[in-house]
Design a protein around this motif. Structure first.
Motif, PDB file in Angstrom:
ATOM      1  N   UNK A 214      39.137  50.135  32.658  1.00  0.00           N
ATOM      2  CA  UNK A 214      38.789  51.006  33.770  1.00  0.00           C
ATOM      3  C   UNK A 214      37.311  51.346  33.646  1.00  0.00           C
ATOM      4  N   UNK A 215      36.587  51.249  34.769  1.00  0.00           N
ATOM      5  CA  UNK A 215      35.138  51.462  34.767  1.00  0.00           C
ATOM      6  C   UNK A 215      34.731  52.717  35.522  1.00  0.00           C
ATOM      7  N   UNK A 216      33.736  53.396  34.990  1.00  0.00           N
ATOM      8  CA  UNK A 216      33.015  54.467  35.674  1.00  0.00           C
ATOM      9  C   UNK A 216      31.607  53.914  35.883  1.00  0.00           C
ATOM     10  N   UNK A 217      31.402  53.228  36.993  1.00  0.00           N
ATOM     11  CA  UNK A 217      30.179  52.465  37.228  1.00  0.00           C
ATOM     12  C   UNK A 217      28.931  53.351  37.323  1.00  0.00           C
ATOM     13  N   UNK A 218      29.060  54.502  37.977  1.00  0.00           N
ATOM     14  CA  UNK A 218      27.889  55.369  38.160  1.00  0.00           C
ATOM     15  C   UNK A 218      27.800  56.491  37.130  1.00  0.00           C
ATOM     16  N   UNK A 219      28.694  56.466  36.137  1.00  0.00           N
ATOM     17  CA  UNK A 219      28.650  57.410  35.020  1.00  0.00           C
ATOM     18  C   UNK A 219      28.772  58.870  35.449  1.00  0.00           C
ATOM     19  N   UNK A 220      29.623  59.134  36.462  1.00  0.00           N
ATOM     20  CA  UNK A 220      29.804  60.512  36.935  1.00  0.00           C
ATOM     21  C   UNK A 220      31.103  61.139  36.431  1.00  0.00           C
ATOM     22  N   UNK A 221      31.790  60.438  35.533  1.00  0.00           N
ATOM     23  CA  UNK A 221      33.022  60.966  34.969  1.00  0.00           C
ATOM     24  C   UNK A 221      34.265  60.660  35.786  1.00  0.00           C
ATOM     25  N   UNK A 222      34.115  59.928  36.895  1.00  0.00           N
ATOM     26  CA  UNK A 222      35.241  59.570  37.764  1.00  0.00           C
ATOM     27  C   UNK A 222      35.469  58.061  37.676  1.00  0.00           C
ATOM     28  N   UNK A 223      36.730  57.653  37.474  1.00  0.00           N
ATOM     29  CA  UNK A 223      37.050  56.219  37.420  1.00  0.00           C
ATOM     30  C   UNK A 223      36.788  55.577  38.773  1.00  0.00           C
ATOM     31  N   UNK A 224      36.123  54.440  38.751  1.00  0.00           N
ATOM     32  CA  UNK A 224      35.772  53.743  39.992  1.00  0.00           C
ATOM     33  C   UNK A 224      36.691  52.561  40.275  1.00  0.00           C
ATOM     34  N   UNK A 225      36.962  51.753  39.264  1.00  0.00           N
ATOM     35  CA  UNK A 225      37.827  50.588  39.455  1.00  0.00           C
ATOM     36  C   UNK A 225      38.417  50.166  38.118  1.00  0.00           C
ATOM     37  N   UNK A 226      39.448  49.337  38.188  1.00  0.00           N
ATOM     38  CA  UNK A 226      40.106  48.829  36.982  1.00  0.00           C
ATOM     39  C   UNK A 226      40.361  47.340  37.124  1.00  0.00           C
ATOM     40  N   UNK A 227      40.315  46.663  35.989  1.00  0.00           N
ATOM     41  CA  UNK A 227      40.632  45.235  35.914  1.00  0.00           C
ATOM     42  C   UNK A 227      41.866  45.084  35.036  1.00  0.00           C
ATOM     43  N   UNK A 228      42.808  44.250  35.463  1.00  0.00           N
ATOM     44  CA  UNK A 228      44.016  44.035  34.675  1.00  0.00           C
ATOM     45  C   UNK A 228      44.567  42.634  34.925  1.00  0.00           C
ATOM     46  N   UNK A 229      45.501  42.247  34.058  1.00  0.00           N
ATOM     47  CA  UNK A 229      46.171  40.953  34.154  1.00  0.00           C
ATOM     48  C   UNK A 229      47.666  41.218  34.057  1.00  0.00           C
ATOM     49  N   UNK A 230      48.424  40.567  34.916  1.00  0.00           N
ATOM     50  CA  UNK A 230      49.882  40.712  34.833  1.00  0.00           C
ATOM     51  C   UNK A 230      50.538  39.344  34.942  1.00  0.00           C
ATOM     52  N   UNK A 231      51.665  39.230  34.273  1.00  0.00           N
ATOM     53  CA  UNK A 231      52.452  38.007  34.309  1.00  0.00           C
ATOM     54  C   UNK A 231      53.617  38.231  35.261  1.00  0.00           C
ATOM     55  N   UNK A 232      53.735  37.362  36.256  1.00  0.00           N
ATOM     56  CA  UNK A 232      54.784  37.485  37.264  1.00  0.00           C
ATOM     57  C   UNK A 232      55.613  36.204  37.254  1.00  0.00           C
ATOM     58  N   UNK A 233      56.911  36.361  37.154  1.00  0.00           N
ATOM     59  CA  UNK A 233      57.804  35.202  37.211  1.00  0.00           C
ATOM     60  C   UNK A 233      58.242  34.934  38.643  1.00  0.00           C
ATOM     61  N   UNK A 234      58.287  33.674  39.035  1.00  0.00           N
ATOM     62  CA  UNK A 234      58.733  33.281  40.368  1.00  0.00           C
ATOM     63  C   UNK A 234      59.902  32.309  40.192  1.00  0.00           C
ATOM     64  N   UNK A 235      61.141  32.854  40.163  1.00  0.00           N
ATOM     65  CA  UNK A 235      62.294  31.983  39.913  1.00  0.00           C
ATOM     66  C   UNK A 235      62.565  30.991  41.042  1.00  0.00           C
ATOM     67  N   UNK A 236      62.158  31.307  42.248  1.00  0.00           N
ATOM     68  CA  UNK A 236      62.388  30.386  43.364  1.00  0.00           C
ATOM     69  C   UNK A 236      61.518  29.137  43.210  1.00  0.00           C
ATOM     70  N   UNK A 237      60.232  29.351  42.904  1.00  0.00           N
ATOM     71  CA  UNK A 237      59.313  28.213  42.728  1.00  0.00           C
ATOM     72  C   UNK A 237      59.371  27.651  41.304  1.00  0.00           C
ATOM     73  N   UNK A 238      60.086  28.366  40.416  1.00  0.00           N
ATOM     74  CA  UNK A 238      60.214  27.969  39.011  1.00  0.00           C
ATOM     75  C   UNK A 238      58.863  27.853  38.324  1.00  0.00           C
ATOM     76  N   UNK A 239      58.039  28.900  38.543  1.00  0.00           N
ATOM     77  CA  UNK A 239      56.729  28.984  37.895  1.00  0.00           C
ATOM     78  C   UNK A 239      56.504  30.424  37.434  1.00  0.00           C
ATOM     79  N   UNK A 240      55.578  30.571  36.511  1.00  0.00           N
ATOM     80  CA  UNK A 240      55.058  31.885  36.131  1.00  0.00           C
ATOM     81  C   UNK A 240      53.623  31.960  36.640  1.00  0.00           C
ATOM     82  N   UNK A 241      53.206  33.172  36.984  1.00  0.00           N
ATOM     83  CA  UNK A 241      51.848  33.369  37.499  1.00  0.00           C
ATOM     84  C   UNK A 241      51.151  34.430  36.645  1.00  0.00           C
ATOM     85  N   UNK A 242      50.043  34.052  36.031  1.00  0.00           N
ATOM     86  CA  UNK A 242      49.204  34.983  35.296  1.00  0.00           C
ATOM     87  C   UNK A 242      48.110  35.418  36.268  1.00  0.00           C
TER      88      UNK A 242
END
Length: 194
Positions: free
Chosen positions: A51-79
């Motif tokens: 999580x980033x506070x880009x302007x350093x004002x003590x308030x969170x501005x944005x976050x970066x994350x990664x999630x793993x999602x399973x797709x049983x219909x297409x028989x694939x996993x998505x990172x």
């Protein structure tokens, strides 16, 4: 001889009537003052978000994350690699909820054809499709190498433009956050990476 004398006088009269033209210098736009933050090449991967506070004002501005999602219909996993913004923190969105990948010195401003600034944005940057047949990378940011994500902060009805520099290492599966910059002057366009 009168003919030559008349021509010489005419030439002097024409030369004397010519005004000296003053060349006005073309004003060079001044880039606004920026606040920069070194993000230490932080690696976002499955289980590691930032999580980033880009302007350093003590308030969170944005976050970066990664999630793993399973797709049983297409028989694939998505990172899937995401960035999401907070209230009065804007990301550019197109009709597919993707944000543009800017090059160094591309302008970040109020208007971007095909994109709209939205707060509380949830942007899928890229994803790795994992299947029995092999792995495939999809998305605008799949080949990011020191590219710039445009960003905007709203304060007191003023807009502050900025960017986040990032890369994607498809071998290690890590999104690398290098640095960020945000204008300290309201309502000014900025150059990515400047």
């Amino acid at each position: 001889m009168n003919k030559y004398f008349f021509s010489a006088v005419l030439l002097m009269v024409i030369a004397g009537c010519k005004k000296d033209s003053v060349v006005q210098p073309i004003p060079v736009p001044v880039h606004p003052l920026m606040f920069y933050k070194d993000l230490g090449n932080f690696e976002v991967s499955k289980g590691h978000s930032l999580t980033l506070d880009i302007d350093n004002d003590g308030i969170s501005d944005c976050s970066f994350s990664v999630q793993l999602v399973g797709d049983p219909i297409m028989k694939v996993d998505k990172l899937q690699y995401y960035v999401f913004s907070r209230i009065k923190r804007n990301l550019l969105n197109d009709q597919n909820d993707e944000s543009p990948m800017l090059n160094k010195y591309d302008l970040i401003k109020n208007e971007h054809p095909g994109y709209t600034w939205y707060e509380l944005s949830f942007i899928l940057l890229t994803q790795k499709i994992i299947s029995d047949g092999g792995n495939t990378w999809l998305g605008l940011w799949k080949n990011a190498d020191h590219k710039y994500l445009p960003f905007q902060i709203v304060k007191d009805n003023n807009l502050f433009h900025g960017w986040i520099e990032l890369s994607l290492n498809t071998v290690t599966g890590k999104l690398i956050l290098h640095r960020s910059g945000i204008s300290t002057e309201a309502n000014k366009e900025v150059k990515a990476g400047y």
